[in-house]
Design a protein around this motif. Sequence first.
Motif, PDB file in Angstrom:
ATOM      1  N   VAL B 105       0.855  -1.191   0.000  1.00 44.08           N
ATOM      2  CA  VAL B 105       0.000   0.000   0.000  1.00 44.08           C
ATOM      3  C   VAL B 105       0.887   1.235   0.000  1.00 44.08           C
ATOM      4  O   VAL B 105       1.721   1.393   0.881  1.00 44.08           O
ATOM      5  N   ASP B 106       0.718   2.093  -0.986  1.00 43.92           N
ATOM      6  CA  ASP B 106       1.411   3.383  -0.981  1.00 43.92           C
ATOM      7  C   ASP B 106       0.495   4.383  -0.280  1.00 43.92           C
ATOM      8  O   ASP B 106      -0.497   4.838  -0.841  1.00 43.92           O
ATOM      9  N   ARG B 107       0.826   4.685   0.977  1.00 46.38           N
ATOM     10  CA  ARG B 107      -0.079   5.508   1.775  1.00 46.38           C
ATOM     11  C   ARG B 107      -0.147   6.941   1.272  1.00 46.38           C
ATOM     12  O   ARG B 107      -1.088   7.659   1.590  1.00 46.38           O
ATOM     13  N   ASN B 108       0.830   7.380   0.526  1.00 46.03           N
ATOM     14  CA  ASN B 108       0.781   8.757   0.038  1.00 46.03           C
ATOM     15  C   ASN B 108      -0.084   8.881  -1.208  1.00 46.03           C
ATOM     16  O   ASN B 108      -0.911   9.761  -1.313  1.00 46.03           O
ATOM     17  N   ALA B 109       0.122   7.954  -2.145  1.00 46.06           N
ATOM     18  CA  ALA B 109      -0.733   7.935  -3.334  1.00 46.06           C
ATOM     19  C   ALA B 109      -2.110   7.381  -2.992  1.00 46.06           C
ATOM     20  O   ALA B 109      -3.072   7.588  -3.703  1.00 46.06           O
ATOM     21  N   ARG B 110      -2.179   6.665  -1.862  1.00 47.71           N
ATOM     22  CA  ARG B 110      -3.403   5.993  -1.416  1.00 47.71           C
ATOM     23  C   ARG B 110      -3.895   4.991  -2.465  1.00 47.71           C
ATOM     24  O   ARG B 110      -5.067   4.929  -2.800  1.00 47.71           O
ATOM     25  N   LYS B 111      -2.947   4.253  -2.993  1.00 48.49           N
ATOM     26  CA  LYS B 111      -3.237   3.212  -3.985  1.00 48.49           C
ATOM     27  C   LYS B 111      -2.287   2.041  -3.751  1.00 48.49           C
ATOM     28  O   LYS B 111      -1.208   2.223  -3.197  1.00 48.49           O
ATOM     29  N   PRO B 112      -2.658   0.843  -4.235  1.00 47.53           N
ATOM     30  CA  PRO B 112      -1.703  -0.264  -4.238  1.00 47.53           C
ATOM     31  C   PRO B 112      -0.526   0.069  -5.153  1.00 47.53           C
ATOM     32  O   PRO B 112      -0.717   0.678  -6.207  1.00 47.53           O
ATOM     33  N   VAL B 137      -1.847   0.877  -9.011  1.00 50.29           N
ATOM     34  CA  VAL B 137      -3.055   0.257  -9.552  1.00 50.29           C
ATOM     35  C   VAL B 137      -4.256   1.005  -8.977  1.00 50.29           C
ATOM     36  O   VAL B 137      -4.262   1.356  -7.806  1.00 50.29           O
ATOM     37  N   ASP B 138      -5.248   1.298  -9.809  1.00 46.05           N
ATOM     38  CA  ASP B 138      -6.508   1.823  -9.289  1.00 46.05           C
ATOM     39  C   ASP B 138      -7.285   0.643  -8.736  1.00 46.05           C
ATOM     40  O   ASP B 138      -7.751  -0.207  -9.492  1.00 46.05           O
ATOM     41  N   GLU B 139      -7.405   0.619  -7.402  1.00 44.24           N
ATOM     42  CA  GLU B 139      -7.967  -0.575  -6.768  1.00 44.24           C
ATOM     43  C   GLU B 139      -9.396  -0.865  -7.241  1.00 44.24           C
ATOM     44  O   GLU B 139      -9.792  -2.016  -7.396  1.00 44.24           O
ATOM     45  N   ALA B 140     -10.151   0.196  -7.496  1.00 46.48           N
ATOM     46  CA  ALA B 140     -11.544  -0.003  -7.892  1.00 46.48           C
ATOM     47  C   ALA B 140     -11.644  -0.741  -9.226  1.00 46.48           C
ATOM     48  O   ALA B 140     -12.617  -1.436  -9.487  1.00 46.48           O
ATOM     49  N   ALA B 181      -3.803  -8.016   2.079  1.00 45.72           N
ATOM     50  CA  ALA B 181      -2.393  -7.892   2.435  1.00 45.72           C
ATOM     51  C   ALA B 181      -1.986  -6.432   2.623  1.00 45.72           C
ATOM     52  O   ALA B 181      -2.518  -5.538   1.969  1.00 45.72           O
ATOM     53  N   GLU B 182      -1.065  -6.205   3.548  1.00 49.94           N
ATOM     54  CA  GLU B 182      -0.355  -4.926   3.616  1.00 49.94           C
ATOM     55  C   GLU B 182       0.849  -5.003   2.690  1.00 49.94           C
ATOM     56  O   GLU B 182       1.290  -4.019   2.136  1.00 49.94           O
ATOM     57  N   LEU B 183       1.379  -6.223   2.604  1.00 48.69           N
ATOM     58  CA  LEU B 183       2.547  -6.471   1.767  1.00 48.69           C
ATOM     59  C   LEU B 183       2.530  -7.923   1.318  1.00 48.69           C
ATOM     60  O   LEU B 183       2.334  -8.821   2.137  1.00 48.69           O
TER      61      LEU B 183
END
Lengths: 288, 370
Positions: B105-112, B137-140, B181-183
């Motif tokens: 998870v890229d917490r800054n981009a808020r995307k996988p 990746v756009d999770e949606a 997963a977180e990772l």
Amino acid sequence: MAIIIDQDTRVVVQGMTGNQGSFHTGQMVKYGTNVVAGTSPNKYGQDHDGIPVFASVREAVLERGANASIVFVPAAFAKDAAFEAIDAGCKVVVMIPEHIPVQDSILIVEYARFRGAKVVGPNTYGVISPGKAKMGIMPNHIYAPGPVGLVARSGTLSYEIAAALTQAGLGQSTAIGMGGDPVVGQVFNDILHQFEKDTETKACVLVGEIGGSAEEEAAEFIKTMTKPVVAYLAGRAAPPGKRMGHAGAIIERGRGTLESKRKALEAAGVTVVEMPWEVAPAVKKLLG
Amino acid sequence: MKLYEYLAKGRLKAQGIPVPPGVLCRTPDEVAQALDEICPAAVKAQVLVGGRGKAGGIKFATNPEEGRKVASEILGMNLKGYTVEQVYVEGKIDVEREFYVSVTVDRNARKPLIMASSHGGVEIEDVEDKYIVRRHVDEAFGMQGYLARDIAAEMGLEGDIAKQVAVILQKLYEVFRAEDAELVEINPLVVSGGKVIAADARLNIDDAALFRHKDLPTVAEGTELELKVKEIGLAFVQLDGDIAVMANGAGMAMATLDALQHFGGKPANFLDAGGGASVEPTAQAMGVLVSMKPKAIFVNIFGGITRCDDVANAIVQAKQTQGIPVPLVVRLVGTNEQQGVEILRREGIEAFREMSEAAAKAVELAGEVR
């Protein structure tokens, strides 16, 4: 003026009849917030302390003109609740619950972007525009209206600083909790953009923490701001790789350290103070 | 929550990612038996610490007797504080090339975020930036085939290997989603006899999502004391100083540690008593602090949702039941402050209002004045 919420905000409380929802609805109403409706999966169709309870946010929007939602449902149902509020047309959604799965939060944030809504949190204490309205769980008495825009990741630490500001005669335009989770909707950057445009706000206080790089990203925007910013960063005594309660507050792989944040902010002209009690005096000095 | 290697590989395999053949064993006999099928094999300690190989937790065997011998060495050994109870017997593979692939998870981009490199087998932090492919990746909408092909090409791969890696990347993303997963990381992803195989894997599950994964065995991580406080339901991290600390709220607790350090003190722990903790867990938490035998205890409370009288009553309860034999400094402001201060005063404890004064006092009483 203020940011995100004000006296015209019409609030629906999702999960209003639960323990937390019920108590904090009372506190929000006491503060003068315009709480127009609540939702509950079981207790709809009745009144709760004079506020009508609906089965869905859609009904609350159609019948009571709600335009902002605060979510008190359990974490496992929070994604559904957020989507419901955004889909019903709420432009502000405040997510109080902690322990929401991070991949749910990613989807919530993506959907909010797609629909042009602002999500505050999750794992936030909420947002308050003193003297106008509050959507959150913060204590009512520590705030006062005034010129300081306050944004923090953490609740109690933010209360500590808000109370000190108020005591020093420095009221707040809006105080907002970004939330302690790794993935949240409104980040420092978004919030500072709004404070910069807000005519009531004359100075900003940013309360950051180790982990992530929201502070570093905010620094880029602060370079272009006309209003002064004071920052306090918590976690200098935290050892690397240890999770300090907030899922957000973890230093990993050399990123998100206190030093990198401090350097970025100072390079952007921010007054970075060492200790929480130094915030109010620093703001006072800047505002003259 | 980190998963054991054998569990992580099981999840990868279930999603269709090739892994070496392997069996989980608990006794040297089971290991010898496994080597009848899988030979030669690596016998790998199943513990959640890095650097197992260097610490003697991974050994090789070329026949069942050797398997029995190395298993009896590894099983029961203490590996960085953890006793080895299980080993994973895994077919040894000949490595031609090593890659790195992960989804996090890229917490800054808020995307996988997918990271990949044809420079695998080492810590990804040590790989030069220009050799790491990073794509969101756009999770949606999920991961599309073109993205996987793009990444394989950017890694500098060609032909059949590129095709295999692209398929694995898509499946890895499926693991990331399906397992919350977180990772999820394969390092190294190896080429062996023309086939691409996940030689080692890490899978960390988001703790907040464990309610959706009840089939997973929970693995408790942390020191004995940390686990004890976790049971009370509070966030606690053990540190190496000698001033025990309790505060309410994670940010406030961190600021409290900072303040002690500022005055020259050394905090013994991080303890977030929560934003609204009631008397009982707070009293239990006080008990834990006392049991740490610190030089002083510092309680720093800004009562918002937390009520000062509750905290005061918890302190009194701890004092009366088990005693507080070390200097205690309490800073108490906020909701029901006056009642809280009175309750403490009756017990001879004078609460502070200012965080700075209280922190300085705690450091002084611990005998650590700078």
